[in-house]
Design a protein around this motif. Structure first.
Motif, PDB file in Angstrom:
ATOM      1  N   CYS A  84       5.668 -13.774  54.784  1.00 32.60           N
ATOM      2  CA  CYS A  84       6.928 -13.255  55.692  1.00 32.60           C
ATOM      3  C   CYS A  84       7.153 -14.415  56.713  1.00 32.60           C
ATOM      4  CB  CYS A  84       6.614 -12.075  56.373  1.00 32.60           C
ATOM      5  SG  CYS A  84       6.503 -10.531  55.483  1.00 32.60           S
ATOM      6  N   PHE A  85       6.141 -14.899  57.310  1.00 35.25           N
ATOM      7  CA  PHE A  85       6.341 -16.010  58.542  1.00 35.25           C
ATOM      8  C   PHE A  85       6.774 -17.186  58.096  1.00 35.25           C
ATOM      9  CE2 PHE A  85       3.984 -18.117  62.105  1.00 35.25           C
ATOM     10  CZ  PHE A  85       5.029 -18.056  62.972  1.00 35.25           C
ATOM     11  N   VAL A  86       6.004 -17.563  56.940  1.00 37.45           N
ATOM     12  CA  VAL A  86       6.585 -19.001  56.525  1.00 37.45           C
ATOM     13  C   VAL A  86       8.005 -18.933  55.912  1.00 37.45           C
ATOM     14  CG1 VAL A  86       6.193 -20.935  54.802  1.00 37.45           C
ATOM     15  CG2 VAL A  86       4.174 -19.766  56.272  1.00 37.45           C
ATOM     16  N   SER A  87       8.475 -17.801  55.272  1.00 31.29           N
ATOM     17  CA  SER A  87       9.726 -17.765  54.738  1.00 31.29           C
ATOM     18  C   SER A  87      10.995 -17.795  56.008  1.00 31.29           C
ATOM     19  CB  SER A  87       9.934 -16.359  54.225  1.00 31.29           C
ATOM     20  OG  SER A  87       9.194 -16.236  52.970  1.00 31.29           O
ATOM     21  N   ILE A  88      10.480 -17.211  57.077  1.00 33.40           N
ATOM     22  CA  ILE A  88      11.558 -17.538  58.353  1.00 33.40           C
ATOM     23  C   ILE A  88      11.599 -19.017  58.685  1.00 33.40           C
ATOM     24  CG2 ILE A  88      11.875 -16.825  60.585  1.00 33.40           C
ATOM     25  CD1 ILE A  88      10.374 -14.149  59.764  1.00 33.40           C
ATOM     26  N   LEU A  89      10.345 -19.537  58.953  1.00 32.11           N
ATOM     27  CA  LEU A  89      10.229 -20.850  59.420  1.00 32.11           C
ATOM     28  C   LEU A  89      10.922 -21.889  58.539  1.00 32.11           C
ATOM     29  CD1 LEU A  89       6.249 -21.103  60.455  1.00 32.11           C
ATOM     30  CD2 LEU A  89       8.255 -21.035  61.946  1.00 32.11           C
TER      31      LEU A  89
ATOM     32  N   PHE B  56      -6.515 -12.907  63.692  1.00 29.35           N
ATOM     33  CA  PHE B  56      -5.341 -12.913  63.059  1.00 29.35           C
ATOM     34  C   PHE B  56      -4.263 -13.847  63.921  1.00 29.35           C
ATOM     35  CE2 PHE B  56      -1.295 -10.488  61.914  1.00 29.35           C
ATOM     36  CZ  PHE B  56      -1.332 -11.099  60.431  1.00 29.35           C
ATOM     37  N   SER B  57      -4.448 -13.415  65.209  1.00 34.98           N
ATOM     38  CA  SER B  57      -3.245 -14.036  66.183  1.00 34.98           C
ATOM     39  C   SER B  57      -3.313 -15.648  66.063  1.00 34.98           C
ATOM     40  CB  SER B  57      -3.383 -13.476  67.582  1.00 34.98           C
ATOM     41  OG  SER B  57      -4.541 -13.593  68.022  1.00 34.98           O
ATOM     42  N   ALA B  58      -4.432 -16.065  66.265  1.00 34.22           N
ATOM     43  CA  ALA B  58      -4.918 -17.275  66.383  1.00 34.22           C
ATOM     44  C   ALA B  58      -4.513 -18.004  64.831  1.00 34.22           C
ATOM     45  CB  ALA B  58      -6.412 -17.801  66.434  1.00 34.22           C
ATOM     46  N   LEU B  59      -4.768 -17.263  63.794  1.00 31.35           N
ATOM     47  CA  LEU B  59      -4.201 -17.880  62.492  1.00 31.35           C
ATOM     48  C   LEU B  59      -2.563 -17.915  62.501  1.00 31.35           C
ATOM     49  CD1 LEU B  59      -4.787 -18.338  59.528  1.00 31.35           C
ATOM     50  CD2 LEU B  59      -4.420 -16.041  58.876  1.00 31.35           C
ATOM     51  N   LEU B  60      -2.033 -17.313  62.979  1.00 30.00           N
ATOM     52  CA  LEU B  60      -0.466 -17.106  62.851  1.00 30.00           C
ATOM     53  C   LEU B  60      -0.090 -18.277  63.755  1.00 30.00           C
ATOM     54  CD1 LEU B  60       0.961 -13.465  63.129  1.00 30.00           C
ATOM     55  CD2 LEU B  60       0.570 -14.935  61.151  1.00 30.00           C
ATOM     56  N   VAL B  61      -0.709 -18.638  65.089  1.00 29.70           N
ATOM     57  CA  VAL B  61      -0.331 -19.692  65.753  1.00 29.70           C
ATOM     58  C   VAL B  61      -0.614 -21.227  65.112  1.00 29.70           C
ATOM     59  CG1 VAL B  61      -0.784 -20.982  67.891  1.00 29.70           C
ATOM     60  CG2 VAL B  61      -0.543 -18.537  67.999  1.00 29.70           C
ATOM     61  N   PHE B  62      -1.762 -21.152  64.568  1.00 30.98           N
ATOM     62  CA  PHE B  62      -2.209 -22.471  63.774  1.00 30.98           C
ATOM     63  C   PHE B  62      -1.012 -22.537  62.339  1.00 30.98           C
ATOM     64  CE2 PHE B  62      -3.954 -23.587  59.637  1.00 30.98           C
ATOM     65  CZ  PHE B  62      -4.434 -24.910  60.130  1.00 30.98           C
ATOM     66  N   ILE B  63      -0.529 -21.552  61.785  1.00 34.46           N
ATOM     67  CA  ILE B  63       0.303 -21.526  60.535  1.00 34.46           C
ATOM     68  C   ILE B  63       1.529 -22.150  61.022  1.00 34.46           C
ATOM     69  CG2 ILE B  63       1.643 -20.165  58.918  1.00 34.46           C
ATOM     70  CD1 ILE B  63      -1.293 -20.834  58.128  1.00 34.46           C
ATOM     71  N   PHE B  64       2.086 -21.597  62.342  1.00 32.24           N
ATOM     72  CA  PHE B  64       3.492 -22.054  62.854  1.00 32.24           C
ATOM     73  C   PHE B  64       3.351 -23.553  62.911  1.00 32.24           C
ATOM     74  CE2 PHE B  64       5.818 -23.469  66.472  1.00 32.24           C
ATOM     75  CZ  PHE B  64       6.927 -22.788  66.072  1.00 32.24           C
ATOM     76  N   PHE B  65       2.362 -24.243  63.718  1.00 33.96           N
ATOM     77  CA  PHE B  65       2.297 -25.618  63.926  1.00 33.96           C
ATOM     78  C   PHE B  65       1.901 -26.228  62.715  1.00 33.96           C
ATOM     79  CE2 PHE B  65       1.780 -23.891  68.249  1.00 33.96           C
ATOM     80  CZ  PHE B  65       2.681 -24.599  68.803  1.00 33.96           C
ATOM     81  N   TRP B  66       1.043 -25.727  61.706  1.00 33.45           N
ATOM     82  CA  TRP B  66       0.745 -26.578  60.511  1.00 33.45           C
ATOM     83  C   TRP B  66       1.714 -26.540  59.773  1.00 33.45           C
ATOM     84  CZ3 TRP B  66       0.308 -26.325  55.191  1.00 33.45           C
ATOM     85  CH2 TRP B  66      -0.735 -27.236  54.756  1.00 33.45           C
ATOM     86  N   HIS B  67       2.387 -25.470  59.381  1.00 33.86           N
ATOM     87  CA  HIS B  67       3.626 -25.442  58.542  1.00 33.86           C
ATOM     88  C   HIS B  67       4.697 -26.724  58.862  1.00 33.86           C
ATOM     89  CE1 HIS B  67       7.135 -24.424  55.980  1.00 33.86           C
ATOM     90  NE2 HIS B  67       7.921 -24.358  57.170  1.00 33.86           N
ATOM     91  N   LEU B  68       5.117 -26.814  60.102  1.00 33.15           N
ATOM     92  CA  LEU B  68       6.018 -27.582  60.754  1.00 33.15           C
ATOM     93  C   LEU B  68       5.660 -29.137  60.872  1.00 33.15           C
ATOM     94  CD1 LEU B  68       7.770 -25.297  63.341  1.00 33.15           C
ATOM     95  CD2 LEU B  68       8.538 -25.593  61.141  1.00 33.15           C
ATOM     96  N   LEU B  69       4.429 -29.280  61.222  1.00 39.92           N
ATOM     97  CA  LEU B  69       3.728 -30.683  61.387  1.00 39.92           C
ATOM     98  C   LEU B  69       3.171 -31.426  60.506  1.00 39.92           C
ATOM     99  CD1 LEU B  69       2.723 -30.122  65.350  1.00 39.92           C
ATOM    100  CD2 LEU B  69       4.816 -30.928  64.625  1.00 39.92           C
ATOM    101  N   ILE B  70       2.537 -30.426  59.516  1.00 41.30           N
ATOM    102  CA  ILE B  70       1.586 -31.069  58.544  1.00 41.30           C
ATOM    103  C   ILE B  70       2.763 -31.062  57.107  1.00 41.30           C
ATOM    104  CG2 ILE B  70      -0.528 -31.163  57.294  1.00 41.30           C
ATOM    105  CD1 ILE B  70      -0.489 -31.788  60.240  1.00 41.30           C
TER     106      ILE B  70
ATOM    107  N   ALA C  32      -6.596 -34.678  60.342  1.00 41.88           N
ATOM    108  CA  ALA C  32      -6.351 -35.083  61.887  1.00 41.88           C
ATOM    109  C   ALA C  32      -5.380 -34.096  62.291  1.00 41.88           C
ATOM    110  CB  ALA C  32      -5.959 -36.429  61.985  1.00 41.88           C
ATOM    111  N   GLY C  33      -4.563 -33.682  61.777  1.00 41.02           N
ATOM    112  CA  GLY C  33      -3.660 -32.814  62.268  1.00 41.02           C
ATOM    113  C   GLY C  33      -4.200 -31.407  62.326  1.00 41.02           C
ATOM    114  N   THR C  34      -4.817 -31.081  61.422  1.00 35.77           N
ATOM    115  CA  THR C  34      -5.716 -29.501  61.625  1.00 35.77           C
ATOM    116  C   THR C  34      -6.604 -29.444  62.761  1.00 35.77           C
ATOM    117  OG1 THR C  34      -5.332 -29.295  59.380  1.00 35.77           O
ATOM    118  CG2 THR C  34      -7.088 -28.051  60.264  1.00 35.77           C
ATOM    119  N   ALA C  35      -7.284 -30.720  62.871  1.00 35.34           N
ATOM    120  CA  ALA C  35      -8.346 -30.655  63.744  1.00 35.34           C
ATOM    121  C   ALA C  35      -7.903 -30.672  65.228  1.00 35.34           C
ATOM    122  CB  ALA C  35      -8.947 -31.959  63.674  1.00 35.34           C
ATOM    123  N   LEU C  36      -6.685 -31.522  65.335  1.00 35.79           N
ATOM    124  CA  LEU C  36      -5.764 -31.359  66.687  1.00 35.79           C
ATOM    125  C   LEU C  36      -5.174 -29.858  66.828  1.00 35.79           C
ATOM    126  CD1 LEU C  36      -4.160 -35.098  66.411  1.00 35.79           C
ATOM    127  CD2 LEU C  36      -5.737 -34.062  68.031  1.00 35.79           C
ATOM    128  N   ILE C  37      -4.518 -29.288  65.833  1.00 38.27           N
ATOM    129  CA  ILE C  37      -3.944 -27.882  66.228  1.00 38.27           C
ATOM    130  C   ILE C  37      -5.152 -26.982  66.583  1.00 38.27           C
ATOM    131  CG2 ILE C  37      -2.717 -26.220  65.032  1.00 38.27           C
ATOM    132  CD1 ILE C  37      -1.322 -28.414  63.373  1.00 38.27           C
TER     133      ILE C  37
END
Length: 461
Positions: free
Chosen positions: A102-107, A186-200, A450-455
């Motif tokens: 659901c989340f990545v579809s919106i992003l 779960f909340s931390a995972l969603l925040v991570f996915i938000f930045f990982w999808h857009l930045l990685i 590197a991106g995953t470690a920073l996020i």
């Protein structure tokens, strides 16, 4: 003797004619292998596909492929991971896959598609990231091309191309959850996915498929060895280290899968869905898709059987979990080369992929890395093996419309065979390709790590 000269001229003329016919066929076809990836769009925002009319056959096949690839995540990957987890964590595990869908579809439709596939202005450099022309799929008044039912991306309606690519973005993010299963909020995972999808994910997809520098270099990634599997597998490895080990795992407790039948069902759905993943990446309903489907099945079958035999020799008996893990490993390994290798290459890739991923998982356990559901052991290791082997086994008889004869005839005609000859690997006289493959793997792996470690570091703070 008097006829020798005319006959030689006729033969030369016939060879030239054959080469010209082959050139026309290549220019009129939309085969992904001949173009080094039909998926790509040009850096200026125009389509790099040949032809402008929407093709009903291609459209029907990609509609089907889109459904198959979405099925790989829900319910395929969700069931696969759910069966591997402990009973008390099965609902949270499947919830992660569904929520990410659901989340990545919106992003993706809001921002991601534009970052990966939109063009840039005339004065802008699109080597590293796409422009903002397709944000919210609206386009801008100066350079944007809104995504509407009548807009086309090559031989496909553009809304379908957006949706097809969306399913790849979804499963890439979902794969990562296998490394941090049973221990990440779960909340931390969603925040991570938000930045990982857009930045990685979106930049890497652009580098390879959207007109970026890796595609221009000639790095071969037919369906996502770099973009999907290496990025998610390496990111999962880093995430498992940063997040830390599960308490039960750290104490040395055995954590067997709670329901192997669920894993079997999930793996079966993944195998079938992978035909949409790989054969669909031809973005055509022609011979390239058919060959990609064939080699995908050969590699999966070979790797599954190889893993089963290895387990039989090492542990004394084969298991359901072993054979399905091997099949998934083979599917991962063939992904970057599905449109470039023949049946022999697929067999060897499946054989080495089964052995390599099995060894990778054993080594990971030896060094004490809690990659809970083997996201890195299967996807990371498999993607790396597949990328390297693609650089060896890419066969011009597969990637060239008309085969090697058409390629050779075109070279004799004018010396420029770039429009006819498809990519070739080191085993077919192009050792440079292996170097480009390794370069692409290193860039994607290092950037993802590197991106995953920073996020995750920012989230923890």
């Amino acid at each position: 003797q008097t006829c020798a000269l005319p006959i030689s001229r006729v033969m030369a003329t016939q060879a030239a004619l054959d080469a010209a016919i082959a050139r026309i066929a290549a220019l009129e076809s939309a085969q992904a292998s001949a173009l080094g990836g039909v998926r790509r769009q040009s850096a200026d925002g125009g389509d790099a596909f040949l032809g402008g009319a929407v093709n009903p056959g291609d459209t029907a096949w990609i509609l089907t492929s889109t459904c198959l690839v979405l099925m790989m995540t829900i319910p395929g990957l969700a069931l696969f991971y759910g069966g591997l987890s402990r009973a008390q964590n099965v609902l949270s595990t499947v919830m992660q896959s569904f929520a990410i869908t659901c989340f990545v579809s919106i992003l993706w439709f809001a921002v991601g598609y534009s970052l990966a596939f939109a063009g840039c202005g005339e004065d802008d450099n699109c080597d590293y990231i796409g422009g903002g022309d397709k944000i919210w799929l609206l386009g801008d008044t100066k350079t944007g091309k809104p995504v509407v039912p009548g807009s086309a991306s090559g031989t496909l309606p553009e809304p379908l191309f957006v949706m097809f690519q969306m399913t790849f973005a979804i499963i890439t993010c979902a794969i990562i959850t296998g490394s941090v299963a049973e221990r990440m909020k779960f909340s931390a995972l969603l925040v991570f996915i938000f930045f990982w999808h857009l930045l990685i994910y979106c930049p890497i997809a652009h580098w390879e498929w959207g007109g970026g520098f890796m595609g221009k270099w000639g790095v071969l990634d037919f369906a996502g060895g770099d973009v999907v599997h290496i990025s998610s597998g390496v990111s999962g490895l880093v995430a498992s280290i940063v997040v830390g080990k599960r308490r039960a795992w750290s104490s040395g407790a055995e954590l067997p899968p709670h329901n192997v039948l669920l894993t079997f069902l999930g793996a079966s759905l993944l195998w079938v869905g992978w035909f949409g993943f790989n054969a669909g990446s031809a973005v055509t309903a022609g011979g390239s898709a058919a060959m990609a489907m064939l080699v995908t099945h050969i590699a999966a079958s070979t790797a599954g059987f190889t893993w089963m035999l290895l387990e039989w020799m090492v542990k004394g008996k084969p298991t359901v979990l072993g054979v399905v893990s091997g099949a998934i490993a083979g599917l991962v390994v063939i992904t970057p080369g599905a449109g470039y290798v023949d049946q022999s290459g697929a067999f060897v890739m499946g054989l080495l992929g089964g052995v390599g991923c099995y060894a990778g998982i054993q080594f990971k356990h030896m060094v004490g890395i809690d990659d809970a559901l083997d996201a890195f052991g299967i996807h990371g290791v498999g993607g790396i093996i597949g990328g390297i082997l693609t650089g060896l086994f890419a066969n011009p008889n597969v990637t060239t419309v008309g085969g090697q004869d058409a390629c050779d005839a075109s070279k004799k005609l004018d010396g420029d065979a770039s429009e006819i000859c498809g990519p070739a690997g080191a085993f077919y006289g192009n050792g440079e390709q292996l170097g480009w493959q390794i370069a692409g793997i290193l860039i994607v792996a290092l950037y993802s790590a590197a991106g995953t470690a920073l996020i995750l570091g920012e989230i923890e703070e």
